[in-house]
Scaffold this motif. Structure first.
Motif, PDB file in Angstrom:
ATOM      1  N   ASP A 261       0.806  -1.148  -0.122  1.00  0.00           N
ATOM      2  CA  ASP A 261      -0.032  -0.138  -0.061  1.00  0.00           C
ATOM      3  C   ASP A 261       0.952   1.203  -0.009  1.00  0.00           C
ATOM      4  OD1 ASP A 261      -2.535  -1.118   0.026  1.00  0.00           O
ATOM      5  OD2 ASP A 261      -2.642  -1.191   2.191  1.00  0.00           O
ATOM      6  N   ALA A 262       2.073   1.313   0.742  1.00  0.00           N
ATOM      7  CA  ALA A 262       2.668   2.263   0.815  1.00  0.00           C
ATOM      8  C   ALA A 262       3.684   2.637  -0.355  1.00  0.00           C
ATOM      9  CB  ALA A 262       3.706   2.306   2.151  1.00  0.00           C
ATOM     10  N   ALA A 263       4.140   1.390  -0.676  1.00  0.00           N
ATOM     11  CA  ALA A 263       5.081   1.568  -1.938  1.00  0.00           C
ATOM     12  C   ALA A 263       4.518   1.756  -3.527  1.00  0.00           C
ATOM     13  CB  ALA A 263       6.044   0.235  -1.956  1.00  0.00           C
ATOM     14  N   THR A 264       3.089   1.408  -3.490  1.00  0.00           N
ATOM     15  CA  THR A 264       2.624   1.522  -4.851  1.00  0.00           C
ATOM     16  C   THR A 264       2.282   3.211  -5.086  1.00  0.00           C
ATOM     17  OG1 THR A 264       0.493   0.873  -3.833  1.00  0.00           O
ATOM     18  CG2 THR A 264       1.831  -0.758  -4.948  1.00  0.00           C
ATOM     19  N   ALA A 265       2.335   3.313  -6.335  1.00  0.00           N
ATOM     20  CA  ALA A 265       1.929   4.762  -6.797  1.00  0.00           C
ATOM     21  C   ALA A 265       0.518   4.976  -7.267  1.00  0.00           C
ATOM     22  CB  ALA A 265       2.864   5.070  -7.900  1.00  0.00           C
ATOM     23  N   GLY A 266      -0.465   5.545  -6.313  1.00  0.00           N
ATOM     24  CA  GLY A 266      -1.879   5.624  -6.676  1.00  0.00           C
ATOM     25  C   GLY A 266      -2.265   6.727  -7.136  1.00  0.00           C
ATOM     26  N   PRO A 267      -3.486   6.959  -7.318  1.00  0.00           N
ATOM     27  CA  PRO A 267      -3.937   8.473  -7.851  1.00  0.00           C
ATOM     28  C   PRO A 267      -3.170   9.754  -7.214  1.00  0.00           C
ATOM     29  CG  PRO A 267      -5.875   7.196  -7.238  1.00  0.00           C
ATOM     30  CD  PRO A 267      -4.596   6.378  -6.618  1.00  0.00           C
ATOM     31  N   THR A 268      -2.803  10.859  -8.229  1.00  0.00           N
ATOM     32  CA  THR A 268      -2.106  11.791  -7.924  1.00  0.00           C
ATOM     33  C   THR A 268      -3.050  13.241  -8.081  1.00  0.00           C
ATOM     34  OG1 THR A 268      -1.461  12.432  -9.918  1.00  0.00           O
ATOM     35  CG2 THR A 268       0.029  10.896  -8.524  1.00  0.00           C
ATOM     36  N   TYR A 269      -2.706  14.162  -7.445  1.00  0.00           N
ATOM     37  CA  TYR A 269      -3.383  15.499  -7.474  1.00  0.00           C
ATOM     38  C   TYR A 269      -3.154  16.042  -8.959  1.00  0.00           C
ATOM     39  CZ  TYR A 269      -4.367  20.508  -6.656  1.00  0.00           C
ATOM     40  OH  TYR A 269      -4.662  21.821  -6.495  1.00  0.00           O
ATOM     41  N   ARG A 270      -1.904  16.004  -9.463  1.00  0.00           N
ATOM     42  CA  ARG A 270      -1.619  16.452 -10.747  1.00  0.00           C
ATOM     43  C   ARG A 270      -2.588  15.771 -11.765  1.00  0.00           C
ATOM     44  NH1 ARG A 270       1.407  15.218 -15.346  1.00  0.00           N
ATOM     45  NH2 ARG A 270       2.400  17.207 -16.540  1.00  0.00           N
ATOM     46  N   ALA A 271      -3.022  14.428 -11.648  1.00  0.00           N
ATOM     47  CA  ALA A 271      -3.610  13.631 -12.597  1.00  0.00           C
ATOM     48  C   ALA A 271      -5.174  14.273 -12.587  1.00  0.00           C
ATOM     49  CB  ALA A 271      -3.678  12.243 -12.292  1.00  0.00           C
ATOM     50  N   ALA A 272      -5.582  14.341 -11.486  1.00  0.00           N
ATOM     51  CA  ALA A 272      -6.889  15.021 -11.010  1.00  0.00           C
ATOM     52  C   ALA A 272      -7.102  16.299 -11.674  1.00  0.00           C
ATOM     53  CB  ALA A 272      -7.080  15.158  -9.478  1.00  0.00           C
ATOM     54  N   MET A 273      -6.192  17.044 -11.698  1.00  0.00           N
ATOM     55  CA  MET A 273      -6.130  18.413 -12.285  1.00  0.00           C
ATOM     56  C   MET A 273      -6.305  18.235 -13.913  1.00  0.00           C
ATOM     57  SD  MET A 273      -6.542  20.869 -10.120  1.00  0.00           S
ATOM     58  CE  MET A 273      -7.587  19.744  -9.399  1.00  0.00           C
ATOM     59  N   LEU A 274      -5.471  17.361 -14.415  1.00  0.00           N
ATOM     60  CA  LEU A 274      -5.313  17.197 -15.957  1.00  0.00           C
ATOM     61  C   LEU A 274      -6.594  16.454 -16.256  1.00  0.00           C
ATOM     62  CD1 LEU A 274      -1.691  16.187 -16.096  1.00  0.00           C
ATOM     63  CD2 LEU A 274      -2.683  18.211 -16.801  1.00  0.00           C
ATOM     64  N   ARG A 449     -20.634   1.760  -8.471  1.00  0.00           N
ATOM     65  CA  ARG A 449     -20.602   2.059  -7.178  1.00  0.00           C
ATOM     66  C   ARG A 449     -21.497   1.460  -6.214  1.00  0.00           C
ATOM     67  NH1 ARG A 449     -20.248   8.236  -4.737  1.00  0.00           N
ATOM     68  NH2 ARG A 449     -19.955   7.869  -2.395  1.00  0.00           N
ATOM     69  N   PHE A 450     -22.786   1.871  -6.576  1.00  0.00           N
ATOM     70  CA  PHE A 450     -24.170   1.419  -5.708  1.00  0.00           C
ATOM     71  C   PHE A 450     -24.553  -0.007  -5.772  1.00  0.00           C
ATOM     72  CE2 PHE A 450     -23.720   6.361  -5.569  1.00  0.00           C
ATOM     73  CZ  PHE A 450     -23.681   6.499  -4.253  1.00  0.00           C
ATOM     74  N   GLU A 451     -24.524  -0.336  -7.113  1.00  0.00           N
ATOM     75  CA  GLU A 451     -25.151  -1.668  -7.395  1.00  0.00           C
ATOM     76  C   GLU A 451     -24.204  -2.857  -7.407  1.00  0.00           C
ATOM     77  OE1 GLU A 451     -27.183  -1.969 -11.039  1.00  0.00           O
ATOM     78  OE2 GLU A 451     -28.792  -0.535 -10.361  1.00  0.00           O
ATOM     79  N   ASP A 452     -22.763  -2.430  -7.691  1.00  0.00           N
ATOM     80  CA  ASP A 452     -22.053  -3.673  -7.856  1.00  0.00           C
ATOM     81  C   ASP A 452     -20.908  -3.554  -6.551  1.00  0.00           C
ATOM     82  OD1 ASP A 452     -22.918  -4.056 -10.172  1.00  0.00           O
ATOM     83  OD2 ASP A 452     -21.346  -3.603 -11.465  1.00  0.00           O
ATOM     84  N   ARG A 453     -21.132  -2.534  -5.973  1.00  0.00           N
ATOM     85  CA  ARG A 453     -20.101  -2.202  -4.836  1.00  0.00           C
ATOM     86  C   ARG A 453     -18.665  -2.189  -5.074  1.00  0.00           C
ATOM     87  NH1 ARG A 453     -23.853   0.001  -1.686  1.00  0.00           N
ATOM     88  NH2 ARG A 453     -25.836  -1.452  -1.297  1.00  0.00           N
ATOM     89  N   GLY A 454     -18.503  -1.670  -6.241  1.00  0.00           N
ATOM     90  CA  GLY A 454     -17.352  -1.644  -7.003  1.00  0.00           C
ATOM     91  C   GLY A 454     -16.568  -0.505  -6.727  1.00  0.00           C
ATOM     92  N   GLU A 455     -16.436  -0.145  -5.393  1.00  0.00           N
ATOM     93  CA  GLU A 455     -15.743   1.254  -5.363  1.00  0.00           C
ATOM     94  C   GLU A 455     -14.569   1.219  -4.683  1.00  0.00           C
ATOM     95  OE1 GLU A 455     -17.058   5.661  -3.023  1.00  0.00           O
ATOM     96  OE2 GLU A 455     -17.946   3.792  -2.680  1.00  0.00           O
ATOM     97  N   ARG A 456     -13.580   2.155  -4.839  1.00  0.00           N
ATOM     98  CA  ARG A 456     -12.020   1.983  -4.168  1.00  0.00           C
ATOM     99  C   ARG A 456     -12.238   2.565  -3.109  1.00  0.00           C
ATOM    100  NH1 ARG A 456      -6.910   3.185  -7.568  1.00  0.00           N
ATOM    101  NH2 ARG A 456      -5.349   3.244  -5.812  1.00  0.00           N
ATOM    102  N   ILE A 457     -11.386   1.912  -2.096  1.00  0.00           N
ATOM    103  CA  ILE A 457     -11.439   2.166  -0.564  1.00  0.00           C
ATOM    104  C   ILE A 457      -9.992   2.754  -0.049  1.00  0.00           C
ATOM    105  CG2 ILE A 457     -13.270   0.640  -0.093  1.00  0.00           C
ATOM    106  CD1 ILE A 457     -11.518  -1.270   1.163  1.00  0.00           C
ATOM    107  N   LYS A 458      -8.809   2.563  -0.926  1.00  0.00           N
ATOM    108  CA  LYS A 458      -7.614   2.938  -0.892  1.00  0.00           C
ATOM    109  C   LYS A 458      -7.013   3.752  -1.962  1.00  0.00           C
ATOM    110  CE  LYS A 458      -6.177  -1.073   2.535  1.00  0.00           C
ATOM    111  NZ  LYS A 458      -5.265  -1.802   2.724  1.00  0.00           N
ATOM    112  N   ARG A 459      -5.876   4.708  -1.168  1.00  0.00           N
ATOM    113  CA  ARG A 459      -5.489   5.459  -2.481  1.00  0.00           C
ATOM    114  C   ARG A 459      -4.158   5.433  -2.248  1.00  0.00           C
ATOM    115  NH1 ARG A 459     -10.449   7.018  -1.714  1.00  0.00           N
ATOM    116  NH2 ARG A 459     -11.716   7.466  -3.704  1.00  0.00           N
TER     117      ARG A 459
END
Length: 459
Positions: A261-274, A449-459
């Motif tokens: 969890d700590a070593a993997t590269a997850g979503p970033t602020y820069r990507a969200a802006m772009l 998200r609501f029917e499949d319960r397929g929501e990300r819980i860690k970033r």
């Protein structure tokens, strides 16, 4: 059981499932060396035997099945599938796996191998399975409704269980004493009918140290493997302490899942802006071309493409979520079919990406040369059973599902409105509003998200 889909029958027959269903434990500590169990069935040796049998024309179905049952990855995947479902149904809160590196913490230069290869393929298979299992546990730790997941992975010899003097057992059986008083020619010594040795009374005895799954070591073997610069060793009590501290919520720094969890590269602020800029550029290109892409069926699964196109049709026919919620399924079905009939460009795009279109009566279908989810009408099956997995379905009952979804979106919006004085970061600022336009991506995301319960819980 191994290569087909996981069914309720397969799950119910699993001893692991039965065990967890019976006791419903709050925590599970799994110290079974799964990697060794799967890898040491030696699929490579079995494959060689299968090829030899095929060369002789003797590779019958039974021979092939025996080999298939030894395939490592299918066994691991099925084991983890059963484990995950069993843990969820048992409402287990914590799962701790005691894993392995497969090499006692050493690298490709490990001298403890069982063949001329260094390391042996068998040993590398064990390490590969251990690594694959760690990644599957990484996914388990990111699954809503699953237990908190921890893996402690000792990277040294684990020792010891007992020190004593007595019979030396290999794989649980005493080693019989043999002797060969007279040497024979090497050309004859290993012939199939060779038997130059004689069996003596009694079994091998000696001073030993029991190191668990690796068996009994002599003093010199233990001294070698635990020497500085070799595997060295860790005691079972230390491993147990790590497990107990993790279960008590005291981080040890030894949890592989947390480390990933700590070593993997997850979503970033820069990507969200772009992301916003990318979406606006795509919208501009669509406006300039007068064309709407919706879905190309490359992201997958085909069900996503189906959801996007069906919600797009809903958006063509109704201006908002509220309007969709107030519509009638039969009328919506007829209007959607009429749009498909007269809009050849729209119809062509859907069919060209491999998505068939089922007519409102359920008796006819539009289709192209490629079909992402083919109909399975064999053995008396209903070919329409493929529709939920990847066909645009124009039947009234399918549009009834979309109307129900729209009504639930409005109900969610009304519940949020009752808390209108809240403005914190816990508010769902990206939620769909009752008077929002129907946007395919937002609708598909809502379903996941609501029917499949397929929501990300860690970033």
């Amino acid at each position: 059981d191994l290569l087909g889909e996981l069914t309720e029958d397969i799950l119910q027959r699993s001893f692991l499932y039965q065990l967890l269903a019976k006791y419903r434990p709050d925590a599970v500590i799994d110290s079974v060396n799964t990697a060794t169990a799967f890898a040491y069935q030696d699929a490579e040796k079995s494959a060689q035997a299968l090829l030899e049998a095929a060369a002789r024309g003797q590779a019958d179905r039974a021979t092939v099945e025996r080999h298939v049952l030894l395939l490592t990855m299918p066994q691991l995947i099925r084991h983890v599938q059963i484990l995950v479902e069993s843990l969820k149904r048992a409402a287990t809160k914590a799962y701790v796996k005691i894993g392995t590196s497969g090499t006692g913490g050493m690298g490709f230069n490990i001298p403890y191998t069982h063949s001329e290869e260094r390391p042996s393929r068998l040993l590398l298979t064990k390490s590969a399975v251990a690594g694959a299992q760690s990644l599957l546990l990484f996914l388990l730790g990111r699954t809503p409704g699953a237990p908190a997941t921890v893996e402690i992975k000792p990277t040294a010899t684990i020792a010891w269980r007992e020190i004593g003097y007595g019979p030396i057992r290999r794989k649980g059986k005493p080693i019989p004493l043999v002797d060969c008083p007279t040497p024979i020619a090497i050309a004859q010594a290993f012939a199939p009918d060779a038997h130059p040795w004689c069996e003596l009374a009694g079994t091998l005895e000696g001073a030993y140290i029991d190191v668990g799954e690796n068996g009994l070591f002599s003093r010199d073997e233990f001294e070698t493997v635990t020497a500085l610069g070799q595997m060295e060793f860790i005691t079972p009590e230390e491993v147990a302490d790590y497990v107990m501290m993790e279960l008590q919520g005291r981080p040890t720094g030894r949890d592989v899942v947390a480390a990933l969890d700590a070593a993997t590269a997850g979503p970033t602020y820069r990507a969200a802006m772009l992301r916003g800029a990318a979406l606006e550029r795509l919208r501009a290109l669509e406006r300039d071309a007068g064309s709407r892409g919706v879905a190309f069926e490359m992201l997958g699964p085909p069900r996503l493409t189906k959801l996007l196109w069906e919600s797009y049709l809903c958006g063509l026919l109704h201006p908002s979520v509220r309007a969709l919620a107030e519509s009638q399924a039969a009328e919506l079905s007829r209007a959607a079919h009429a749009r498909i009939e007269r809009d050849a460009t729209l119809r062509s795009h859907i069919l060209s990406v491999g998505i068939p279109i089922l007519t409102p009566d359920g008796e006819r279908v539009y289709r192209g040369g490629q079909v992402a989810v083919p109909a399975d009408g064999g053995d008396g099956g209903d070919p329409r059973s493929a529709a939920p997995r990847g066909w645009v379905d124009l039947r009234p009952e399918q549009f009834g599902i979309w109307i129900t979804r729209a009504r639930e979106m409005i109900a969610q919006a009304e519940r949020r409105a009752r808390c209108s004085d809240e403005s914190g970061s816990d508010v769902d600022w990206t939620a769909i509003g009752a008077d929002d336009p129907i946007e395919p991506a937002r609708f598909a995301t809502w379903v996941f998200r609501f029917e499949d319960r397929g929501e990300r819980i860690k970033r």
